[in-house]
Motif scaffolding. Structure first.
Motif, PDB file in Angstrom:
ATOM      1  N   LEU A   1      10.381   8.718  -6.775  1.00 17.85           N
ATOM      2  CA  LEU A   1      10.711  10.043  -7.305  1.00 17.85           C
ATOM      3  C   LEU A   1      11.910   9.966  -8.240  1.00 17.85           C
ATOM      4  O   LEU A   1      11.914  10.582  -9.321  1.00 17.85           O
ATOM      5  N   LEU A   2      12.929   9.208  -7.854  1.00 17.87           N
ATOM      6  CA  LEU A   2      14.103   9.061  -8.705  1.00 17.87           C
ATOM      7  C   LEU A   2      13.813   8.157  -9.902  1.00 17.87           C
ATOM      8  O   LEU A   2      14.271   8.418 -11.024  1.00 17.87           O
ATOM      9  N   GLY A   3      13.058   7.097  -9.666  1.00 16.54           N
ATOM     10  CA  GLY A   3      12.804   6.133 -10.723  1.00 16.54           C
ATOM     11  C   GLY A   3      11.902   6.660 -11.822  1.00 16.54           C
ATOM     12  O   GLY A   3      11.956   6.176 -12.963  1.00 16.54           O
ATOM     13  N   LYS A   4      11.064   7.663 -11.519  1.00 21.51           N
ATOM     14  CA  LYS A   4      10.113   8.163 -12.507  1.00 21.51           C
ATOM     15  C   LYS A   4      10.436   9.587 -12.950  1.00 21.51           C
ATOM     16  O   LYS A   4       9.567  10.313 -13.434  1.00 21.51           O
ATOM     17  N   SER A   5      11.674   9.989 -12.782  1.00 21.06           N
ATOM     18  CA  SER A   5      12.108  11.307 -13.260  1.00 21.06           C
ATOM     19  C   SER A   5      13.507  11.175 -13.856  1.00 21.06           C
ATOM     20  O   SER A   5      14.242  10.237 -13.552  1.00 21.06           O
TER      21      SER A   5
ATOM     22  N   LEU B   1       0.834  -1.200   0.000  1.00 19.79           N
ATOM     23  CA  LEU B   1       0.000   0.000   0.000  1.00 19.79           C
ATOM     24  C   LEU B   1       0.868   1.248   0.000  1.00 19.79           C
ATOM     25  O   LEU B   1       0.563   2.236  -0.689  1.00 19.79           O
ATOM     26  N   CYS B   2       1.946   1.221   0.758  1.00 16.37           N
ATOM     27  CA  CYS B   2       2.903   2.329   0.773  1.00 16.37           C
ATOM     28  C   CYS B   2       3.416   2.602  -0.640  1.00 16.37           C
ATOM     29  O   CYS B   2       3.487   3.758  -1.085  1.00 16.37           O
ATOM     30  N   ARG B   3       3.719   1.528  -1.376  1.00 17.06           N
ATOM     31  CA  ARG B   3       4.226   1.673  -2.746  1.00 17.06           C
ATOM     32  C   ARG B   3       3.151   2.275  -3.654  1.00 17.06           C
ATOM     33  O   ARG B   3       3.445   3.150  -4.472  1.00 17.06           O
ATOM     34  N   ARG B   4       1.922   1.831  -3.529  1.00 19.52           N
ATOM     35  CA  ARG B   4       0.853   2.342  -4.391  1.00 19.52           C
ATOM     36  C   ARG B   4       0.628   3.835  -4.158  1.00 19.52           C
ATOM     37  O   ARG B   4       0.426   4.602  -5.108  1.00 19.52           O
ATOM     38  N   ILE B   5       0.653   4.243  -2.905  1.00 17.03           N
ATOM     39  CA  ILE B   5       0.477   5.662  -2.592  1.00 17.03           C
ATOM     40  C   ILE B   5       1.614   6.475  -3.196  1.00 17.03           C
ATOM     41  O   ILE B   5       1.398   7.538  -3.805  1.00 17.03           O
ATOM     42  N   ALA B   6       2.840   5.985  -3.061  1.00 17.76           N
ATOM     43  CA  ALA B   6       4.005   6.686  -3.594  1.00 17.76           C
ATOM     44  C   ALA B   6       3.926   6.801  -5.115  1.00 17.76           C
ATOM     45  O   ALA B   6       4.203   7.866  -5.690  1.00 17.76           O
ATOM     46  N   VAL B   7       3.548   5.728  -5.769  1.00 18.04           N
ATOM     47  CA  VAL B   7       3.423   5.733  -7.233  1.00 18.04           C
ATOM     48  C   VAL B   7       2.406   6.779  -7.669  1.00 18.04           C
ATOM     49  O   VAL B   7       2.648   7.578  -8.590  1.00 18.04           O
TER      50      VAL B   7
ATOM     51  N   ILE C   1      11.172   8.196  -2.218  1.00 21.93           N
ATOM     52  CA  ILE C   1      12.352   8.692  -2.934  1.00 21.93           C
ATOM     53  C   ILE C   1      12.730   7.738  -4.065  1.00 21.93           C
ATOM     54  O   ILE C   1      13.163   8.175  -5.144  1.00 21.93           O
ATOM     55  N   GLU C   2      12.561   6.441  -3.860  1.00 17.60           N
ATOM     56  CA  GLU C   2      12.763   5.493  -4.956  1.00 17.60           C
ATOM     57  C   GLU C   2      11.869   5.824  -6.141  1.00 17.60           C
ATOM     58  O   GLU C   2      12.322   5.834  -7.298  1.00 17.60           O
TER      59      GLU C   2
END
Length: 388
Positions: A355-359, A104-110, A352-353
């Motif tokens: 943010l870095l991975g999608k920019s 769930l943490c990952r989905r929110i971040a995405v 941060i993963e």
């Protein structure tokens, strides 16, 4: 023989002077070097050195955490009472709970990163960091999205009242927050077996000293989690994002080696603290940093300075990933070390993963410097960035 009343200590500095409001970290650096144990009317005795802070953290008998007239579970408790409540709270931050929350943490971040505009100006604090803190905290505790906006406004009011030491406003703000929690507790009790299987519901079944927790205790626990989580986690995201934007070499290294992120995030937040200070009160006369403190003196542990102490860290502004993690006071130390550290690390690494991975690049904007936050907040209040 008459009792001798100790003279009131003279003021060594003003935490609310213009320089401190403009750049509190720079002022703390100066105080650590010239007056490491300093008195002010506003903060009492402020401790700026790592060694002096550790003396306090390792001696809860002399330096009590019972600093508030209001119930504070467990932050404002001393041994042995503290241990009983800490046992309850630690159970909500186990590796198993972190593993269960990670998807769930990952989905929110995405979702948050996907929603960021690309190629133009982003005010990262208002448009991203605050939403991150609210959504992550609400999801972990099982709180409805309808609370996001009231809590966001509540944080601002709480910060302003704390800065101004407006006790009447602080009491009203605390009452407002308590109302949100009591309403959720009543709803869960009314739902019985149909209540959400979340942390807030779980606290209703907890016992301390052989009895069920009272609503005042549950409200205090959730208030401590929420106040600490929402403000400091938003600050953390801003601090890390600014550091990456200001240091392209570090940004490139972490893009290429994401396994370094956990150590890098802790180190970046050592350099610039998201949580500025905590309070204690002396229970007996004590000498600290060469100064004599009477019993009953207010003490402010300045994390933002202790974690930059040159005698421990050398150049405090250098980001080094080979430091001894035990020296880093980002999550405190001793019996009051932050129980939520595993959750904070999970959330920060994940966001941060993404943010870095999608920019492709995170950059500062020429002519638009960030605005530093002021005590009691850390980091930035405004952070303009460009994300490509």
């Amino acid at each position: 023989m008459k009792n001798v009343i100790p003279e009131k200590p003279e003021s060594d500095w003003d935490p609310r002077a213009g320089a401190a409001l403009e750049d509190q970290i720079a002022v703390y650096d100066q105080m650590r070097r010239k007056c490491p144990v300093a008195h002010s009317e506003y903060l009492g005795w402020s401790l700026f050195r790592h060694a002096d802070v550790m003396q306090v953290l390792q001696d809860p008998a002399t330096f009590s955490s019972a600093v508030s007239s209001h119930l504070s579970v467990p932050n404002g408790m001393d041994p042995p009472l503290h241990a009983e409540y800490r046992r309850i709270i630690d159970a909500y931050f186990t590796p198993e709970r972190m593993q269960a929350f990670a998807p769930l943490c990952r989905r929110i971040a995405v979702d948050l990163v996907d929603a960021l505009p690309r190629g133009g100006e982003v005010e990262l604090m208002a448009d991203f960091a605050q939403a991150f803190a609210l959504e992550m905290q609400s999801a972990y505790l099982g709180w409805p999205k309808a609370l996001h906006e009231p809590l966001r406004l509540w944080i601002k009011k709480n910060h302003r009242a704390t800065l101004e030491r407006d006790r009447e406003a602080m009491a009203a703000i605390a009452f407002e927050f308590d109302g949100y929690i009591r309403e959720m507790l009543a709803m869960r009790r009314g739902a019985g077996a149909q209540a959400p299987a979340d942390i807030t519901t779980g606290l209703l079944a907890e016992k301390a000293a052989g009895r069920a927790l009272g609503d005042d205790e549950i409200v205090s626990i959730l208030r401590n989690w929420t106040v600490g989580e929402l403000s400091t986690m938003a600050s953390c995201v801003g601090i890390v994002a600014h550091s990456l934007a200001a240091d392209p070499q570090l940004q490139r290294r972490l893009r290429e080696q994401p396994a370094l992120l956990p150590a890098a995030i802790d180190e970046i937040l050592r350099r610039r603290a998201p949580l500025i200070a905590n309070r204690r009160v002396s229970t007996r006369p004590v000498t600290i940093g060469g100064r004599e403190l009477a019993a009953g003196e207010r003490i402010s542990i300045i994390w933002a300075s202790a974690n930059r102490d040159e005698t421990i860290f050398g150049d405090p502004d250098e980001v080094r990933l080979d430091r001894d993690p035990a020296q880093n006071l980002l999550y405190g130390a001793g019996i009051h070390a932050c129980p939520g550290a595993p959750l904070a690390r999970l959330e920060l690494r994940t966001i941060i993963e993404e943010l870095l991975g999608k920019s492709a690049n995170i950059a500062l904007l020429p002519g638009k410097p960030p605005v530093n936050a002021v005590y009691p907040a850390g980091g930035y209040s405004v952070l303009p960035l460009r994300i490509d």
